[in-house]
Design an enzyme around this catalytic site. Structure first.
Site, short mmCIF file in Angstrom:
data_model
loop_
_atom_site.label_atom_id
_atom_site.label_comp_id
_atom_site.label_asym_id
_atom_site.label_seq_id
_atom_site.Cartn_x
_atom_site.Cartn_y
_atom_site.Cartn_z
N LYS A 87 3.94 -19.40 5.29
CA LYS A 87 2.93 -19.78 6.80
C LYS A 87 2.77 -18.69 7.55
CE LYS A 87 5.13 -21.27 10.45
NZ LYS A 87 5.96 -20.15 11.43
N GLU B 164 15.44 -22.75 20.17
CA GLU B 164 16.11 -21.43 19.67
C GLU B 164 16.08 -20.70 20.84
OE1 GLU B 164 13.90 -19.63 16.30
OE2 GLU B 164 12.17 -20.54 17.34
N LYS C 159 16.24 -25.82 3.50
CA LYS C 159 17.67 -25.81 4.17
C LYS C 159 18.47 -27.08 3.38
CE LYS C 159 16.03 -24.21 8.48
NZ LYS C 159 16.60 -22.61 8.74
N HIS D 121 9.89 -23.11 5.09
CA HIS D 121 11.23 -22.87 4.62
C HIS D 121 12.22 -23.69 5.22
CE1 HIS D 121 11.52 -21.06 8.78
NE2 HIS D 121 12.83 -21.04 8.43
N ASP E 109 3.08 -22.70 15.65
CA ASP E 109 4.44 -21.96 15.34
C ASP E 109 5.55 -22.80 14.54
OD1 ASP E 109 5.68 -19.47 14.49
OD2 ASP E 109 7.03 -19.79 15.92
N ARG F 215 0.77 -1.16 0.09
CA ARG F 215 -0.12 0.07 0.22
C ARG F 215 0.80 1.19 -0.08
NH1 ARG F 215 -4.32 -0.56 4.58
NH2 ARG F 215 -2.40 -1.23 5.53
N HIS G 271 7.53 -27.11 10.74
CA HIS G 271 8.70 -27.67 10.52
C HIS G 271 9.10 -28.84 11.31
CE1 HIS G 271 8.73 -23.27 9.33
NE2 HIS G 271 9.16 -22.93 10.55
N LYS H 162 11.21 -21.69 22.57
CA LYS H 162 12.42 -20.24 22.47
C LYS H 162 12.72 -20.23 23.83
CE LYS H 162 9.64 -18.19 19.04
NZ LYS H 162 10.55 -18.83 17.85
C1 BG6 Z 1 9.52 -19.47 11.64
C2 BG6 Z 1 8.79 -19.41 12.96
O1 BG6 Z 1 8.67 -20.25 10.81
O2 BG6 Z 1 10.63 -20.16 11.96
C3 BG6 Z 1 9.61 -18.41 13.92
O3 BG6 Z 1 7.92 -18.43 12.88
C4 BG6 Z 1 10.97 -19.45 14.12
O4 BG6 Z 1 9.06 -18.38 15.26
C5 BG6 Z 1 11.67 -19.48 12.95
O5 BG6 Z 1 11.92 -18.29 14.93
C6 BG6 Z 1 12.94 -20.29 12.84
O6 BG6 Z 1 13.45 -20.48 11.55
P1 BG6 Z 1 14.90 -20.61 11.63
O7 BG6 Z 1 15.10 -21.09 9.97
O8 BG6 Z 1 15.84 -19.81 12.15
O9 BG6 Z 1 15.36 -21.73 12.24
#
Ligand code: BG6
Length: 478
Positions: A147, A215, A181, A177, A234, A43, A239, A329
């Site tokens: 996502k 993480e 990797k 994603h 999440d 926008r 993943h 986390k």
């Molecule tokens: C994302 C999540 O899909 O993946 C995040 O929404 C997370 O919360 C992230 O931190 C982790 O991705 P990577 O590639 O840093 O392991």
């Protein structure tokens, strides 16, 4: 004939941090056709040059190793900006006009990247259809969807239905994603490019599998999203289940998008649904201390920032082999790894009486120390018949090659029409079907307790105790 990549949500973080650096890097490596055009849509009112300038700054900042001023200048000539509101049919008509102005022929292919707020996906798709932008009678029309794909099974189904009214399944690329990797793709290479692992990859030799995505980061300023999502939506629905599918799947007859995904989907079909006491006995939930003080988190939030699940795949290969999935986390380090823990040798010849040597273990390090380790027993020299654990250690980067960002690979595949590393509609729906009942049980009055853990630890101590009760332990990650 060439390609146009249209990014909706052009002023967002993902565009500047990931998408543009990935496209720029592909251009620098000469993997993007020289004539490819990139059009940002959002926008904000920018001129083409203003958007290029702001991307120049962010690319230099977020990807300093890649950045080179001369290459950037060449790349930026292919970058355009078109202001547009997803809710405005007129803006889509204007976009259609702009695209036909910059494209050479109607046969040019188009990849639409939805990187907007997820609430806008359905509307964006509808508008693309209404403006005739999904019509692929001349050149290809594909859409990448970021996502989260829905927030539960019901919303994912509805989203799939809306998208299917405009795009066929083979035009839809749902991103996870983690599949981009290199080390995740290497699991395919390791499992199906070697003879030495496959005979052992089953219930006869494997005691259990651990999949950890840890993480260090806390939720920062993402409370608005995170507090309604929590760790299961999440990280697990996407993943962690993806990593489990690739670890557990049968070899596909061919490495292609249909056969790969068919085999992955079979894993999801075979995951034993949790019932009754399983929700308490096969799960651990946690929240890091300080989560309630994060900006935007309600004072009484019960949202999990840590979870551990025990899942079973009811197949000939895996029956009764637990798959432990864990993510959190605010843990002590950032690591993603898959551990295949093999069984004890059947008959002990060495070591102290009553004390077994460590069992064989194969560790696939997805990140950040990308590699594979095999732990096995060797003789301690000059010490009778004692054994100790030794490690065969393969490291990706040490053995040549660098790790491109996941988005490069995924964008490249979407441009070339290979959907192998994208989630199919049945895959996302089945994954929600596994996660939804756990979320529901955790939100019910009979929910298992939400354990606290100090940030910088390995999650709640109850998670360690839970493993100990099963006569197992989490493999050390950091
Ligand atoms: C994302 C999540 O899909 O993946 C995040 O929404 C997370 O919360 C992230 O931190 C982790 O991705 P990577 O590639 O840093 O392991």
């Amino acid at each position: 004939m060439t390609d146009t990549i249209v990014i909706f949500g052009a002023s967002g973080d993902l565009t500047s941090r990931k998408l543009i650096p990935a496209l720029y890097s592909m251009f620098a490596k000469k993997r993007l056709a020289k004539t490819t055009r990139i059009v940002g849509v959002s926008r904000s009112k920018f001129e083409h040059q203003q958007w290029r300038d702001s991307l120049r700054e962010t690319t230099a900042k977020f990807s300093p190793k890649l950045f080179d001023a001369e290459t950037w200048d060449q790349f930026s000539q292919h970058v355009f900006y078109q202001p547009g509101d997803i809710k405005s049919a007129e803006d889509f008509t204007a976009l259609a006009g702009f695209l036909s102005e910059i494209e050479d022929t109607p046969a040019d292919g188009r990849l639409y990247y939805l990187s907007t707020m997820p609430q806008l996906y359905e509307e964006a798709i509808r508008q693309l259809g209404a403006a005739g932008l999904a019509d692929d009678s001349d050149g290809y029309r594909r859409v990448i969807i970021e996502k989260p794909f829905g927030t539960d099974l019901k919303s994912a189904r509805k989203l799939n239905e809306s998208i299917h009214q405009v795009f066929r399944e083979d035009q839809i690329y749902r991103i996870d994603h983690y599949l981009g990797k290199e080390t995740v793709q290497n699991i395919f290479a390791m499992r199906f490019g070697n003879t030495i692992f496959e005979p052992l990859w089953n219930r006869n030799y494997v005691d259990h599998v651990q999949i950890t995505v840890a993480e260090e980061v806390v939720i920062g300023r993402r409370a608005g999203y995170y507090d309604t999502s929590g760790i299961l939506r999440d990280m697990f629905q996407n993943h962690l289940l993806q990593l489990m599918m690739i670890t557990a799947m049968e070899p596909p007859a061919k490495y292609d998008s249909t056969m790969n995904r068919d085999e992955k989907v079979k894993v999801l079909h075979s995951i034993r649904p949790m019932t009754g006491g399983d929700f308490a006995n096969h799960t651990v939930r946690g929240q890091y201390d300080g989560y309630l003080d994060e900006e935007g988190v309600p004072a009484n939030s019960q949202t999990e920032t840590f979870a551990a699940l025990k899942l079973y795949c009811d197949t000939w290969r895996w029956k009764n082999v637990p798959f432990y999935l864990r993510s959190g986390k605010g843990l002590s380090c950032r690591t993603t790894q898959i551990v295949i823990q093999f069984r004890q040798v059947p008959h002990m010849l060495f070591g102290e009486v009553g004390k077994s040597p460590d069992r064989n273990r194969l560790v696939i390090q997805v990140q950040p120390a990308e590699g594979i380790q095999i732990h096995f027993q060797t003789k301690v020299p000059d010490a009778g018949m004692k054994t100790r654990t030794s490690t065969l250690d393969f490291n990706f980067c040490r053995n040549g090659g660098s790790m491109p960002d996941a988005y490069q690979r995924l964008l490249m595949d979407a441009i070339s029409g290979d959907a192998s590393l994208f989630a199919r509609s049945d895959e996302v729906e089945l994954a929600w079907g596994i996660i939804d009942p756990i979320i529901e049980a955790w939100r019910s009055p009979a929910a298992p307790p939400l354990f606290r853990y100090p940030a910088g630890f390995w999650g709640p101590t109850e998670s360690t105790d839970w493993m100990a009760k099963q006569k197992r332990e989490w493999f050390d990650v950091c």
